[in-house]
Scaffold this active site. Structure first.
Site, PDB file in Angstrom:
ATOM      1  N   SER A  55       4.120  -1.046  -5.801  1.00 41.39           N
ATOM      2  CA  SER A  55       3.707  -2.202  -6.705  1.00 41.39           C
ATOM      3  C   SER A  55       4.148  -3.514  -5.913  1.00 41.39           C
ATOM      4  O   SER A  55       4.335  -4.371  -6.734  1.00 41.39           O
ATOM      5  CB  SER A  55       4.292  -2.065  -7.929  1.00 41.39           C
ATOM      6  OG  SER A  55       3.963  -1.006  -8.589  1.00 41.39           O
ATOM      7  N   SER A  56       3.592  -3.698  -4.750  1.00 44.63           N
ATOM      8  CA  SER A  56       3.795  -4.805  -4.282  1.00 44.63           C
ATOM      9  C   SER A  56       2.497  -6.022  -4.771  1.00 44.63           C
ATOM     10  O   SER A  56       2.833  -7.064  -5.147  1.00 44.63           O
ATOM     11  CB  SER A  56       3.450  -4.884  -2.727  1.00 44.63           C
ATOM     12  OG  SER A  56       2.192  -4.445  -2.435  1.00 44.63           O
ATOM     13  N   SER A  57       1.626  -5.325  -5.317  1.00 50.03           N
ATOM     14  CA  SER A  57       0.445  -6.080  -5.798  1.00 50.03           C
ATOM     15  C   SER A  57       0.779  -6.588  -7.352  1.00 50.03           C
ATOM     16  O   SER A  57       0.718  -7.786  -7.516  1.00 50.03           O
ATOM     17  CB  SER A  57      -0.769  -5.352  -6.155  1.00 50.03           C
ATOM     18  OG  SER A  57      -0.827  -3.974  -6.230  1.00 50.03           O
ATOM     19  N   GLY A  99       0.837  -1.085   0.029  1.00 44.03           N
ATOM     20  CA  GLY A  99       0.084  -0.073  -0.060  1.00 44.03           C
ATOM     21  C   GLY A  99       0.738   1.404   0.052  1.00 44.03           C
ATOM     22  O   GLY A  99       0.279   2.245   0.572  1.00 44.03           O
ATOM     23  N   GLU A 107      -5.847  -8.075 -12.862  1.00 44.69           N
ATOM     24  CA  GLU A 107      -5.999  -6.815 -11.950  1.00 44.69           C
ATOM     25  C   GLU A 107      -7.195  -6.044 -12.272  1.00 44.69           C
ATOM     26  O   GLU A 107      -7.911  -5.558 -11.588  1.00 44.69           O
ATOM     27  CB  GLU A 107      -4.606  -6.117 -11.596  1.00 44.69           C
ATOM     28  CG  GLU A 107      -4.946  -4.961 -10.401  1.00 44.69           C
ATOM     29  CD  GLU A 107      -3.657  -4.373 -10.001  1.00 44.69           C
ATOM     30  OE1 GLU A 107      -2.388  -5.150 -10.068  1.00 44.69           O
ATOM     31  OE2 GLU A 107      -3.634  -3.280  -9.416  1.00 44.69           O
ATOM     32  N   ASP A 159       3.418  -1.497 -13.714  1.00 41.12           N
ATOM     33  CA  ASP A 159       3.980  -2.056 -12.959  1.00 41.12           C
ATOM     34  C   ASP A 159       4.178  -3.629 -13.084  1.00 41.12           C
ATOM     35  O   ASP A 159       5.325  -4.293 -12.830  1.00 41.12           O
ATOM     36  CB  ASP A 159       3.052  -2.041 -11.875  1.00 41.12           C
ATOM     37  CG  ASP A 159       2.709  -0.686 -11.462  1.00 41.12           C
ATOM     38  OD1 ASP A 159       3.380   0.144 -11.833  1.00 41.12           O
ATOM     39  OD2 ASP A 159       1.480  -0.212 -10.929  1.00 41.12           O
ATOM     40  N   GLY A 199       2.668   2.253  -2.826  1.00 39.70           N
ATOM     41  CA  GLY A 199       2.876   2.793  -4.226  1.00 39.70           C
ATOM     42  C   GLY A 199       4.265   2.180  -4.652  1.00 39.70           C
ATOM     43  O   GLY A 199       4.721   2.832  -5.824  1.00 39.70           O
TER      44      GLY A 199
HETATM   45  C1  GLA Z   1      -0.236   3.055 -10.719  1.00 36.45           C
HETATM   46  C2  GLA Z   1      -0.668   2.051 -11.931  1.00 36.45           C
HETATM   47  C3  GLA Z   1       0.385   2.339 -12.964  1.00 36.45           C
HETATM   48  C4  GLA Z   1       0.558   3.731 -13.618  1.00 36.45           C
HETATM   49  C5  GLA Z   1       0.781   4.616 -12.067  1.00 36.45           C
HETATM   50  C6  GLA Z   1       0.737   5.918 -12.595  1.00 36.45           C
HETATM   51  O1  GLA Z   1       1.018   2.703  -9.997  1.00 36.45           O
HETATM   52  O2  GLA Z   1      -0.763   0.982 -11.426  1.00 36.45           O
HETATM   53  O3  GLA Z   1      -0.106   1.408 -13.923  1.00 36.45           O
HETATM   54  O4  GLA Z   1      -0.635   4.155 -13.974  1.00 36.45           O
HETATM   55  O5  GLA Z   1       0.027   4.515 -11.212  1.00 36.45           O
HETATM   56  O6  GLA Z   1       1.991   6.223 -13.551  1.00 36.45           O
END
Ligand code: GLA
Length: 394
Positions: free
Chosen positions: A131-133, A127, A167, A179, A129
């Protein structure tokens, strides 16, 4: 593998033995990411320049002869089990939906999967930002593919696409391709320039003499989902309005700054601002790649600062916490530039820092950010790391 990574693997093998009374045969690893520049451009068919982190999600597993997937999530201390022939949304364990979604998307692409017994564990802050998911999705995709002897059945771009599809359509979160793509295809010592329309990509050597310092604001991102969807809709609206004079365009990727200025009057002010961020951000990505090739780190830093200003003023996805974090970074000795990274509204900021000055930037963050926000942040320093891979544990 570093010693701490090896120790982590050993701890996870022990955990697997505790849970399943046998050793795991295989481990898949997929990293989180930080984006150097190119924010909110991926869903506009544009360009991004992310880096894979040395933090990842791991799945240790054994193949099963049947169609059952049994998983233990270490950090949640929770079990989930599902049948590959009967996938349905899991209301109790949200994390399990990422796994089911990926299985669904892979089978939709024609892969014949088998069941697994597995444990999942990650050290990408959740959570935040980073990209753990995506790390979870790609690690599970690789595990399921490896268990079914189908690791080569799809190229990396298509694994990323399948995970994004999962997702968007199984988990129900609207995200772009960045991501999953960097988690799959990241490369040690490199950033990845991704063309989010063609899915073509290019490795960009990460500059020697520089480090990435990531500041986690630890502030809530509760607005992120709804605002993200709203921004996407505003970009689409901009394209629709501009198509009356630029009939060839299908996304903001096709629009130049000059064209946008020429036709500015067609757009309501807020839509114009959103479009201006995306159009100029795409231009900044290319300028960053050029500056990196020249070794001009001061220029890379300037472009990162400009990206943050554009995200704050035109796209309005920053927050007090992110601005405070970026201010602390930008003012620190040895910092070339800094910006929010990821969707915004909280989460993390990233700074490009002269090698040897990481501690100075970290100290500035702890001192100034905590004072400004009354929140104790976290700071990570990460090399540009490799993307997803599968390790034989036998
Ligand atoms: C999130 C989304 C990505 C991208 C960013 C913004 O991380 O998962 O695909 O859109 O926001 O750049």
């Amino acid at each position: 593998m570093t010693t701490s990574s090896q120790n982590r693997t050993q701890t996870l093998i022990d955990e697997f033995v505790t849970r399943f009374q046998t050793r795991p045969s295989t481990m898949s690893v997929a990293p989180g990411r930080v984006n150097l520049i190119g924010e909110h451009t991926d869903y506009n068919d544009g360009f991004v320049l992310p880096v894979a982190l040395d933090r990842d999600v791991r799945v240790l597993f054994n193949r099963r002869a049947d169609r059952t997937v049994r998983l233990y999530a270490v950090e949640f201390d929770a079990w989930a089990e599902f049948d590959l022939d009967n996938l349905k949304f899991n209301d109790e364990h949200f994390w399990a939906n990422y796994v089911q979604g990926v299985a669904w998307a892979l089978m939709e692409r024609g892969l014949a999967l088998t069941g697994i017994d597995g444990i999942i564990s990650g050290n990408v802050p959740r959570g935040s930002g980073l990209s753990s998911s995506a790390g979870l999705e790609i690690s599970c995709a690789k595990a399921l593919m490896a268990a079914a002897n189908q690791l080569d059945a799809l190229p990396g771009e298509q694994i990323a696409k399948a995970a994004q599809h999962a997702e968007n359509h199984f988990v129900g979160v609207n995200c772009g391709i960045m991501d999953q793509f960097i988690s799959t295809l990241g490369s040690e010592g490199h950033a990845l320039l991704i063309d989010c329309r063609s899915l073509g990509y290019e490795l960009v050597p990460f500059p020697t003499g520089a480090s990435l310092v990531i500041g986690n604001t630890k502030a809530s991102r509760s607005l992120a989902n709804s605002a993200y969807n709203e921004r996407r809709a505003q970009c689409e609206e901009g394209v629709r309005l501009l198509q009356s004079v630029l009939p060839g365009i299908t996304a903001l990727r096709d629009v130049t700054s000059e064209q946008l200025e020429t036709h500015k009057d067609l757009l309501p002010p807020i839509i114009y601002q959103r479009c201006r961020h995306v159009v100029t951000e795409n231009e900044r990505v290319h300028a960053t790649v050029d500056a990196l090739a020249r070794g001009d780190l001061a220029e890379v830093g300037r472009l990162m600062n400009a990206s943050h200003a554009s995200l704050r003023n035109d796209y309005t996805v920053s927050s007090d916490a992110l601005d405070a974090m970026v201010n602390a970074m930008q003012g620190a000795e040895g910092c070339f530039g800094a910006r929010l990274t990821g969707a915004g509204f909280g989460g993390c900021a990233v700074a490009l820092v002269a090698q040897g000055q990481e501690a100075a930037v970290r100290d500035a963050i702890f001192e100034q950010y905590s004072k400004a926000m009354n929140i104790w942040p976290e700071v990570y320093v990460s090399p540009a790391s490799r993307g997803a891979h599968v390790v034989d544990l036998t």
